[in-house]
Design an enzyme around this catalytic site. Structure first.
Site, mmCIF file in Angstrom:
data_model
loop_
_atom_site.group_PDB
_atom_site.id
_atom_site.type_symbol
_atom_site.label_atom_id
_atom_site.label_comp_id
_atom_site.label_asym_id
_atom_site.label_seq_id
_atom_site.Cartn_x
_atom_site.Cartn_y
_atom_site.Cartn_z
ATOM 1 C CD GLU A 128 10.489 2.477 79.034
ATOM 2 O OE1 GLU A 128 11.700 2.333 78.862
ATOM 3 O OE2 GLU A 128 9.921 2.232 80.114
ATOM 4 C CG HIS A 157 10.881 -4.783 77.612
ATOM 5 N ND1 HIS A 157 9.720 -5.066 78.281
ATOM 6 C CD2 HIS A 157 11.593 -3.981 78.450
ATOM 7 C CE1 HIS A 157 9.730 -4.471 79.448
ATOM 8 N NE2 HIS A 157 10.844 -3.800 79.579
#
Lengths: 412, 412
Positions: free
Chosen positions: B49, B278
């Protein structure tokens, strides 16, 4: 292999041109192809452009006796058109879709909708692992007409595909003993894409290596005498062109030789039509185990290979600049359409608020113009996104080629 | 390797959540990530990402000293978001795009636009060939919320992706010595997709195998204490969930052990924010050459593996039936819209020809209705094409799974 030191493998490859509603006398031809395949009993059959799953099922039923193993590769909206029939068990399959494949707005070429891809079928024969790669034809363009070859907008796409194909083969074939590739590559034998594919994978051209050859002159697979060929496209090539290939190489301790190569010529036996608008290619390969490993030799001497990669990279660079230009134009068009829409909205609001003296434009043309602007906005935005993707893929390939060149130069 | 029989490899994996304009405090976090990576000096860094190429370039400049080799994978309109930094030379790369990736009309999930894919980076360290696979997260859905897990329309897509991922790894890793995979798999450890991937490739879960563990409880990588996490989504899992993994296996005559696994916890040192939404996963792997080849052992005992493949195949079958239903509905809708358009055209022609007594409908509603019908026709046709493709891919995967099951059952 123990009793007989040489394994003989007969490979058949044909672009079947079996497009529902579009290809002439399709059902008849598919039946003829099936009859011939059953009669001849090849070991491996690679078919392309079998776009209708029904045609595949019919062939499967007909060929079940002599080719008990088969696989149909599904992809894209229409499918990949690829299928394989084999006398020997298929152990595994994989499909790789090219990341670039023509332009969605080139409807007449239709490339973008076909999910052009390369398949992999792993077959074990007498203890030898064969990696078999059936290919769908890469991004076309009226390749055959000279005017197009000189200004070939698809060349960068074909090169990206040739590169991805070569990379896919290199990465997946490391545990194979023998690699066989068959398909319509849509490129002349001397085109940079073919040289890149052959050089970067070490694959050999069955036509060039064959001890015996029988068939159309120069191994051509698109010939003027075929009644389905559009002859005007072949004008610059009175003998025809060779664009369907069987390529092969031995990866580990094996040697492969092409004993015989054949192409079909003229009409199917006893009929007034040929099997397809392409001629089929049939190779007889002899595979022999040898004492020492052959190593993962590249096909071309490395300085030549570096030249080929450089040439391909230059062409991809040309495509990259073109794609950047198109992305910019599409973006500008979208901005202009948006401005026009905003202007209209302001005018309409102004009229509603009674700021303007009366209705300045006739209603109908005003709304037509708005619809036109909206249409242009949507279209231009779509194009902008598409060319953005194209730029990314061309950039990525160019970078990979640069990395490959560096690796080639650094090698002792 | 000659002097030191064991090679120690430190691997870092993080879903960076670096979406331009959307991710909170992106630039600051990318800078923090870069600082930490420079400080810690891992051997291999897998980032996901990283959607902005600018962020990659900044990281590349910052990390050039300690990670001289890097690669950014380009794909799709937005990119793959994948990049790799390495202390050791990257020999080769390849990208594989999944054939199915969510629904284009699920704009809020955005999956379809991201070119979700798996990368391959070949790295040679002390003569050992590492195939390193960075992954972008597969088709999402608010995976974390229970209501969604019960009616998870994306499950078949995730299973197709897990299958394609496993197949891609199996086919490309045959010549590697060690395989390392890192990424956000968007699945719980016991989900069928993870069991399928692990079973079919033989990959081991670094968290389950680690001798020492340090970090969030149960190895969770999406935890409620992270200030960027949307806590309502984690309600059914008060401890958090583990969806980011490092998996590994030895292919040839090597053994791999995970000595230590860590996750980040809480905020970055000296800052008030964590690196991402995360947690990062960090594994220390010990690679040792052993006397005899380990063979390409599958991870799970084969009867269990057959159960997992059967379970996955059932789920893909459910998805296939749903996709067929949606294809049918979209097709019917398109036909209805076309009929309405034809009816309107007939009425308009009739009115023009003077057959009808006067104008039967008000002009404005008549044209609005026509535009509506045209819009529905275009939309429904697009949907029909999309679901046709979906059906093909689900069918293809189901067939491959059937073939795999047959192979598993036939094995002695």
């Amino acid at each position: 292999m123990e009793g007989d030191p040489t394994l003989q493998l007969r490979v058949f490859d044909l672009n079947c041109w079996a497009i529902r509603y579009l290809s002439k006398r399709r059902q008849e031809r598919v039946q003829l192809i099936g009859d011939m395949l059953r009669r001849e009993g090849f070991d491996l059959v690679l078919l392309q452009e079998v776009w209708s799953e029904r045609d595949y099922s019919d062939l499967k039923v007909k060929l079940g006796g002599c080719y008990p193993f088969s696989h149909y590769f599904r992809s894209g909206v229409i499918g990949s058109g690829l299928c394989v029939f084999s006398r020997f068990p298929i152990l595994d399959t994989l499909l790789y879709q090219y990341s670039l494949n023509g332009y969605p707005y080139m409807l007449q070429h239709g490339d973008w909708f076909c999910g052009k891809s390369v398949g992999l079928v792993v077959v074990k024969i007498s203890g030898i692992i064969f990696n078999v790669y059936p290919l769908s034809p890469p991004a076309s363009c009226q390749l055959h007409a000279e005017y197009c070859r000189e200004k070939d907008a698809y060349l960068p796409h074909r090169l990206v595909q040739a590169w991805e194909l070569a990379q896919f083969i290199r990465h997946t074939s490391k545990a194979a003993d023998v690699v066989v590739l068959g398909g319509d590559l849509n490129m002349h034998p001397e085109d940079v894409g073919i040289r890149l594919l052959r050089g970067w994978t070490g694959l050999r051209d069955a036509f060039a290596e064959a001890t015996r050859f029988e068939g159309c002159e120069d191994g051509c697979t698109l010939v003027p005498s075929n009644c389905f060929t559009v002859n005007s496209e072949l004008l610059p090539f009175p003998l025809g062109i060779r664009i369907d290939y069987i390529l092969y190489k031995a990866v580990s301790s094996f040697t492969v030789k092409c004993e015989e190569l054949k192409t079909t010529t003229g009409t199917a036996p006893g009929m007034d039509i040929p099997f397809s608008d392409h001629e089929a290619v049939m190779a007889t390969l002899h595979i022999r185990r040898q004492g020492q490993a052959a190593g993962d030799a590249l096909g071309t001497a490395e300085p030549t290979l570096a030249d080929v990669v450089t040439e391909a990279r230059t062409e991809v660079g040309v495509g990259l600049r073109a794609a950047r230009g198109q992305r910019y134009s599409a973006g500008r068009m979208a901005v202009l359409a948006l401005l026009l829409l905003l202007l209209q909205a302001a005018a309409a609001l102004g009229a509603l608020a009674g700021l303007a003296a009366g209705q300045p434009f006739p209603k109908l043309s005003f709304s037509l113009l708005a619809f036109l602007a909206l249409g242009v906005l949507l279209l231009a935005t779509g194009l902008h996104l598409f060319h953005t993707m194209e730029v990314k893929m061309l950039q990525g390939t160019e970078e990979q080629m640069r990395m490959a060149l560096r690796a080639l130069q650094e090698r002792p």
